[in-house]
Write a protein that holds these residues in place. Structure first.
Motif, mmCIF file in Angstrom:
data_model
loop_
_atom_site.group_PDB
_atom_site.id
_atom_site.type_symbol
_atom_site.label_atom_id
_atom_site.label_comp_id
_atom_site.label_asym_id
_atom_site.label_seq_id
_atom_site.Cartn_x
_atom_site.Cartn_y
_atom_site.Cartn_z
ATOM 1 N N UNK A 115 0.480 -0.973 -0.324
ATOM 2 C CA UNK A 115 0.000 -0.186 0.182
ATOM 3 C C UNK A 115 0.990 1.006 0.192
ATOM 4 N N UNK A 116 1.695 1.343 0.990
ATOM 5 C CA UNK A 116 2.769 2.154 0.709
ATOM 6 C C UNK A 116 3.386 2.476 -0.147
ATOM 7 N N UNK A 117 4.046 1.717 -0.582
ATOM 8 C CA UNK A 117 4.894 1.500 -2.347
ATOM 9 C C UNK A 117 4.045 2.632 -3.286
ATOM 10 N N UNK A 118 2.512 1.622 -3.780
ATOM 11 C CA UNK A 118 1.911 2.020 -4.559
ATOM 12 C C UNK A 118 1.555 3.468 -4.868
ATOM 13 N N UNK A 119 1.371 3.737 -3.674
ATOM 14 C CA UNK A 119 0.290 5.282 -2.856
ATOM 15 C C UNK A 119 1.677 6.382 -3.478
#
Lengths: 203, 203
Positions: A115-119
DNA sequence: ATACAATACCCCCCAAATGGGGTTTTTATC
DNA sequence: GATAAAAACCCCATTTGGGGGGTATTGTAT
């Protein structure tokens, strides 16, 4: 705070996910839907940053829904979350605009990392999928458009001449395509061809 | 307090389930495993009343594991919890000793109701599966042992004469079986036969 | 007792698939 | 502008499958 929406028809999973995401403090769940149509109605106003999307939805395919969402809301990052660990599914999902791919037996931390990465605009694959995609190209089967089309019609039970009529080609051409498909998928005959096609989710 | 053990390789789901069961006050989760072998090692000492079991496990089939557990620990009630909503899978699971069957998109309350029911010695099917199983017999396909055996060999790509050699029958007999299978499964040819067999999870 | 399902077997005939060898044209890609 | 991949086409020979018709023997459930 990252705004996350979820589409998955497994209610236990979505509940578990919500708790997990809330507890992390990393993101907040702004919407949960159990079908594509349900999700479609809410995307406009809840404006998530990240959409957690399952491939198997009760109404339409997650692959198609991914493309649809990306066309309407290009700014939403899509993170696939599913059980499918086949090359062709991952490939199609990424081609349809997904920013990441998680399988459901991935570690909890991987989901948060994803989630952190794609955001942040990155591409994220969970460990198992990363390994799968990095395997030498030869180990994956990839068919051309026409080949896939043919394979579908074969699996529907059409004979060569029926296929020929249907797509306006010579029956001899269909024969060649079938020979090639048998070779490419290393199938001895039609029975095995269909089995492999379904197992590898090529059709 | 009902003692529950869980076997499922989807970590998010097992975590969600644990929370859900704990919050209900109905039962307590005594063990969580992510594969059959992991579960096997703990069953002896954690002695659960109910085992929540997925059909797709990473090591062996949940169907086989169900039978195994029932042989070794007949007193443990098995409650299947899975995504499969095909008649043949449910049928086999119940035949192998399961006391209940839930699909993963069932309501949360149904899961708790299921645990309670099977712990009390009842048979429990979630709503969707109940409807599926109550449909008139004619709508379900059920094959004899020999027919299943044949179907498997056909899907492996063996020709009639190869099958005949393998199971010591006349090639003419194999032809008859195949004709029957095409009729029973309403398949036009081998391609469709294999597709239906895989879709209905008959093999 | 008998009806039924499962199992195993047989014939003929033709349609369809497979295996072997090819060619040409169009369309991306470098 | 070269090169490669995809798409479309062709012929021959053989094997395999599918549609049609059957029969006989079990076991088992009513």
């Amino acid at each position: 705070m990252i705004k996350v929406a979820i589409v998955d028809d497994h209610k236990i999973l979505t509940e578990g996910l919500q708790g997990l995401i809330a507890a992390s403090g990393l993101a907040t769940v702004v919407n949960v839907a159990h079908s594509a149509s349900e999700c479609r109605q809410s995307l406009g106003f809840c404006k998530p940053d990240v959409l957690l999307l399952d491939v198997s939805l009760p109404d339409i395919s997650g692959l198609d829904f991914c493309k649809e969402v990306k066309t309407e809301f290009p700014e939403i990052k899509i993170l696939a979350l599913t059980t499918h660990n086949e090359y062709s599914i991952v490939r199609q999902m990424l081609d349809n605009g997904a920013s990441g791919y998680l399988i459901k037996n991935a570690m909890t931390e991987e989901i948060l990392a994803g989630i952190k990465a794609v955001a942040a605009g990155e591409i994220f694959l969970c460990h198992e999928i990363d390994i799968l995609m990095k395997r030498p190209k030869e180990t994956h089967t990839w068919l051309s458009h026409r080949e896939k089309e043919l394979l579908k019609l074969v699996a529907e039970g059409l004979t060569n001449s029926e296929i020929a009529e249907r797509i306006f080609l010579s029956p001899e051409t269909i024969k060649s395509y079938r020979k090639n498909l048998l070779l490419k998928l290393d199938a001895k005959n039609t029975a095995v061809l269909v089995r492999i096609a379904l197992e590898k989710k090529l059709i």
